[in-house]
Write a protein that holds these residues in place. Structure first.
Motif, PDB file in Angstrom:
ATOM      1  N   PHE A  22      52.088  53.577   7.051  1.00  0.00           N
ATOM      2  CA  PHE A  22      50.730  53.096   7.282  1.00  0.00           C
ATOM      3  C   PHE A  22      50.446  52.943   8.769  1.00  0.00           C
ATOM      4  CE2 PHE A  22      47.784  49.512   7.873  1.00  0.00           C
ATOM      5  CZ  PHE A  22      46.687  50.019   7.209  1.00  0.00           C
ATOM      6  N   PHE A  23      51.350  52.285   9.475  1.00  0.00           N
ATOM      7  CA  PHE A  23      51.132  52.087  10.903  1.00  0.00           C
ATOM      8  C   PHE A  23      51.245  53.393  11.673  1.00  0.00           C
ATOM      9  CE2 PHE A  23      52.012  47.561  10.042  1.00  0.00           C
ATOM     10  CZ  PHE A  23      50.886  47.033  10.629  1.00  0.00           C
ATOM     11  N   LEU A  24      52.067  54.325  11.190  1.00  0.00           N
ATOM     12  CA  LEU A  24      52.143  55.634  11.829  1.00  0.00           C
ATOM     13  C   LEU A  24      50.798  56.347  11.698  1.00  0.00           C
ATOM     14  CD1 LEU A  24      53.768  57.873  13.203  1.00  0.00           C
ATOM     15  CD2 LEU A  24      54.482  58.660  10.933  1.00  0.00           C
ATOM     16  N   THR A  25      50.180  56.240  10.524  1.00  0.00           N
ATOM     17  CA  THR A  25      48.857  56.837  10.328  1.00  0.00           C
ATOM     18  C   THR A  25      47.841  56.225  11.285  1.00  0.00           C
ATOM     19  OG1 THR A  25      49.384  57.100   7.973  1.00  0.00           O
ATOM     20  CG2 THR A  25      47.085  57.353   8.616  1.00  0.00           C
ATOM     21  N   ILE A  26      47.879  54.893  11.425  1.00  0.00           N
ATOM     22  CA  ILE A  26      46.962  54.213  12.330  1.00  0.00           C
ATOM     23  C   ILE A  26      47.170  54.682  13.765  1.00  0.00           C
ATOM     24  CG2 ILE A  26      46.320  51.989  13.320  1.00  0.00           C
ATOM     25  CD1 ILE A  26      45.306  52.349  10.543  1.00  0.00           C
ATOM     26  N   LYS A  27      48.427  54.778  14.182  1.00  0.00           N
ATOM     27  CA  LYS A  27      48.711  55.152  15.569  1.00  0.00           C
ATOM     28  C   LYS A  27      48.319  56.588  15.871  1.00  0.00           C
ATOM     29  CE  LYS A  27      52.459  51.816  16.249  1.00  0.00           C
ATOM     30  NZ  LYS A  27      53.903  51.622  16.495  1.00  0.00           N
ATOM     31  N   ILE A  28      48.353  57.444  14.854  1.00  0.00           N
ATOM     32  CA  ILE A  28      47.960  58.845  15.059  1.00  0.00           C
ATOM     33  C   ILE A  28      46.447  58.987  15.060  1.00  0.00           C
ATOM     34  CG2 ILE A  28      47.988  61.150  14.031  1.00  0.00           C
ATOM     35  CD1 ILE A  28      50.802  60.563  13.034  1.00  0.00           C
ATOM     36  N   LEU A  29      45.774  58.316  14.117  1.00  0.00           N
ATOM     37  CA  LEU A  29      44.342  58.533  13.931  1.00  0.00           C
ATOM     38  C   LEU A  29      43.470  57.634  14.813  1.00  0.00           C
ATOM     39  CD1 LEU A  29      44.165  58.921  10.041  1.00  0.00           C
ATOM     40  CD2 LEU A  29      44.199  60.718  11.771  1.00  0.00           C
ATOM     41  N   ALA A  30      43.884  56.389  15.015  1.00  0.00           N
ATOM     42  CA  ALA A  30      43.034  55.440  15.753  1.00  0.00           C
ATOM     43  C   ALA A  30      42.663  55.922  17.152  1.00  0.00           C
ATOM     44  CB  ALA A  30      43.716  54.071  15.821  1.00  0.00           C
ATOM     45  N   PRO A  31      43.570  56.526  17.922  1.00  0.00           N
ATOM     46  CA  PRO A  31      43.159  57.005  19.245  1.00  0.00           C
ATOM     47  C   PRO A  31      42.100  58.102  19.194  1.00  0.00           C
ATOM     48  CG  PRO A  31      45.553  56.815  19.133  1.00  0.00           C
ATOM     49  CD  PRO A  31      45.033  56.647  17.739  1.00  0.00           C
ATOM     50  N   LEU A  32      41.984  58.790  18.049  1.00  0.00           N
ATOM     51  CA  LEU A  32      40.981  59.851  17.920  1.00  0.00           C
ATOM     52  C   LEU A  32      39.593  59.307  17.627  1.00  0.00           C
ATOM     53  CD1 LEU A  32      43.015  62.346  15.675  1.00  0.00           C
ATOM     54  CD2 LEU A  32      42.799  62.386  18.164  1.00  0.00           C
ATOM     55  N   TRP A  33      39.504  58.130  17.011  1.00  0.00           N
ATOM     56  CA  TRP A  33      38.217  57.608  16.553  1.00  0.00           C
ATOM     57  C   TRP A  33      37.194  57.410  17.662  1.00  0.00           C
ATOM     58  CZ3 TRP A  33      40.812  53.426  12.991  1.00  0.00           C
ATOM     59  CH2 TRP A  33      41.349  54.069  11.875  1.00  0.00           C
ATOM     60  N   ASN A 311      40.183  58.882   5.059  1.00  0.00           N
ATOM     61  CA  ASN A 311      38.781  58.862   4.639  1.00  0.00           C
ATOM     62  C   ASN A 311      37.876  58.484   5.803  1.00  0.00           C
ATOM     63  OD1 ASN A 311      39.687  59.409   2.072  1.00  0.00           O
ATOM     64  ND2 ASN A 311      39.414  57.331   1.307  1.00  0.00           N
ATOM     65  N   ARG A 312      38.273  57.461   6.531  1.00  0.00           N
ATOM     66  CA  ARG A 312      37.483  56.986   7.673  1.00  0.00           C
ATOM     67  C   ARG A 312      37.333  58.096   8.713  1.00  0.00           C
ATOM     68  NH1 ARG A 312      36.453  51.936  10.430  1.00  0.00           N
ATOM     69  NH2 ARG A 312      37.302  50.827   8.641  1.00  0.00           N
ATOM     70  N   THR A 313      38.438  58.776   9.013  1.00  0.00           N
ATOM     71  CA  THR A 313      38.396  59.856  10.001  1.00  0.00           C
ATOM     72  C   THR A 313      37.505  61.002   9.530  1.00  0.00           C
ATOM     73  OG1 THR A 313      40.674  59.287  10.636  1.00  0.00           O
ATOM     74  CG2 THR A 313      39.815  61.403  11.402  1.00  0.00           C
ATOM     75  N   CYS A 314      37.604  61.340   8.255  1.00  0.00           N
ATOM     76  CA  CYS A 314      36.778  62.419   7.706  1.00  0.00           C
ATOM     77  C   CYS A 314      35.288  62.060   7.771  1.00  0.00           C
ATOM     78  CB  CYS A 314      37.180  62.705   6.259  1.00  0.00           C
ATOM     79  SG  CYS A 314      38.769  63.536   6.081  1.00  0.00           S
TER      80      CYS A 314
END
Length: 347
Positions: A22-33, A311-314
């Motif tokens: 879960f945190f790996l997903t956050i760390k990968i996607l959050a900087p893109l948001w 979902n949020r990123t999409c």
């Protein structure tokens, strides 16, 4: 730190399956948001200016203009939630001076109400273009500019009405800290579980399936019409046409001239972006129907959280990428944009 934030921090420091993922997903996607949202804000403002400058004189342009507006509203409203999310999960020790959930949830459901409106408009684009291809002579009489504007107003009312259960669950109240005797605002949920369940059934269940099936059907029809038109065009290029009175009757697809083909391609691509962005939402909804533990605060909470961040990123991408479609497949959009840029360049 507020009581709600303390509870949230406690939850996310407790050992649990899928926690590291879960945190790996956050760390990968959050900087893109932030980059995606910033680009989406700029691109949708450009889209609105271009469509207004071009003049929204037909139903397609009216829908594209309204789509850009609803996408812009969604990105504006979701920005506070995104900022709070990035801070909370990348800087978990951040000392919030107020209740974290005000920033995170207060505008979350209004934002996704605007996102629903974008979905309804996208589906309308696909349906109207299908009608245009299937009955080109009757289409202009059915969907005039005035009727299209009324239809969009109806979609606004529909989007808000369907989200009323979750639009009414959050309100700001005040509480006093007995240690300091200082009052501070906090987000007070009302009938949260019951209303969220209704929302899951209606918006994350019935509505999303109807929209998805309709959009997939439209893409299949439009893609077939494009293939049919290109096949006929190739046959007439390779074979010499006889006299017009001896030529076979023309099928509907032949009525697609080069301009029509570009319009259909642009609508198909907008529909495909919608389909791809909604796929993860559809998977989430379907899984929750058959696996009740696939939800927040349940056995598969973190696995659910992983898909939720996807979902949020999409949703951000769906609201930001249409400018590429318009620029590549809408000659009028491209010419107006070039003229605006050239005018600014001279200044």
């Amino acid at each position: 730190m507020t009581q709600n934030t303390s509870k949230l921090t406690e939850i996310f420091t407790t050992p649990f399956p899928y926690l590291s993922e879960f945190f790996l997903t956050i760390k990968i996607l959050a900087p893109l948001w932030p980059a995606i949202i910033l680009f989406g804000l700029i691109s949708n403002i450009i889209n609105i200016v271009v469509f207004l400058k071009a003049g929204a004189k037909d139903n397609m342009t009216v829908l594209l203009l309204c789509l850009a507006m609803s996408d812009l509203v969604f990105l504006i409203l979701i920005t506070p939630s995104t900022c709070s999310y990035v801070i909370q999960y990348l800087v978990r020790s951040y000392p919030w001076p107020f209740d974290y959930f005000i920033l995170h949830y207060l505008l979350y459901w209004p934002a996704f109400t605007a996102y629903d409106l974008s979905a309804f408009i996208s589906v309308s684009l696909g349906v109207m273009r299908c009608a245009c291809v299937a009955m080109p002579l009757k289409f202009k009489l059915v969907f005039t500019k005035a009727r299209t504007i009324k239809w969009v107003m109806f979609l606004v009312i529909l989007a808000v009405s369907l989200r009323i259960p979750v639009l009414t669950i959050n309100r700001i109240s005040w509480r006093t800290d007995p240690r300091t005797n200082v009052s501070s605002p906090y987000l007070k949920p009302v009938n949260n579980i019951y209303m969220s369940h209704i929302n899951d059934i209606i918006n994350r269940g019935i509505v999303i399936y109807i929209l998805y099936i309709t959009m997939v059907t439209c893409v299949i029809i439009l893609t077939f019409k494009l293939y049919q038109a290109s096949k006929i065009r190739r046959s007439y290029t390779t074979e010499q046409l006889r006299a017009s009175d001896q030529a076979p009757s023309k099928p509907v697809a032949q009525g697609l001239n080069s301009k029509d083909v570009q319009v259909v391609k642009s609508v198909v691509l907008v529909c495909i972006i919608f389909i791809l962005s909604q796929l993860s939402f559809l998977l989430t909804s379907t899984t929750r129907l058959f696996l009740p533990d696939f939800d927040a605060d349940q056995q598969f909470a973190y696995l659910f959280g992983i898909l939720s961040q996807i979902n949020r990123t999409c949703s951000y991408l769906n609201a930001s990428l249409n400018i590429f479609v318009y620029y590549n497949y809408n000659s009028k959009y491209r010419s107006v944009l070039h003229s605006l840029l050239s005018v600014k360049g001279r200044k």
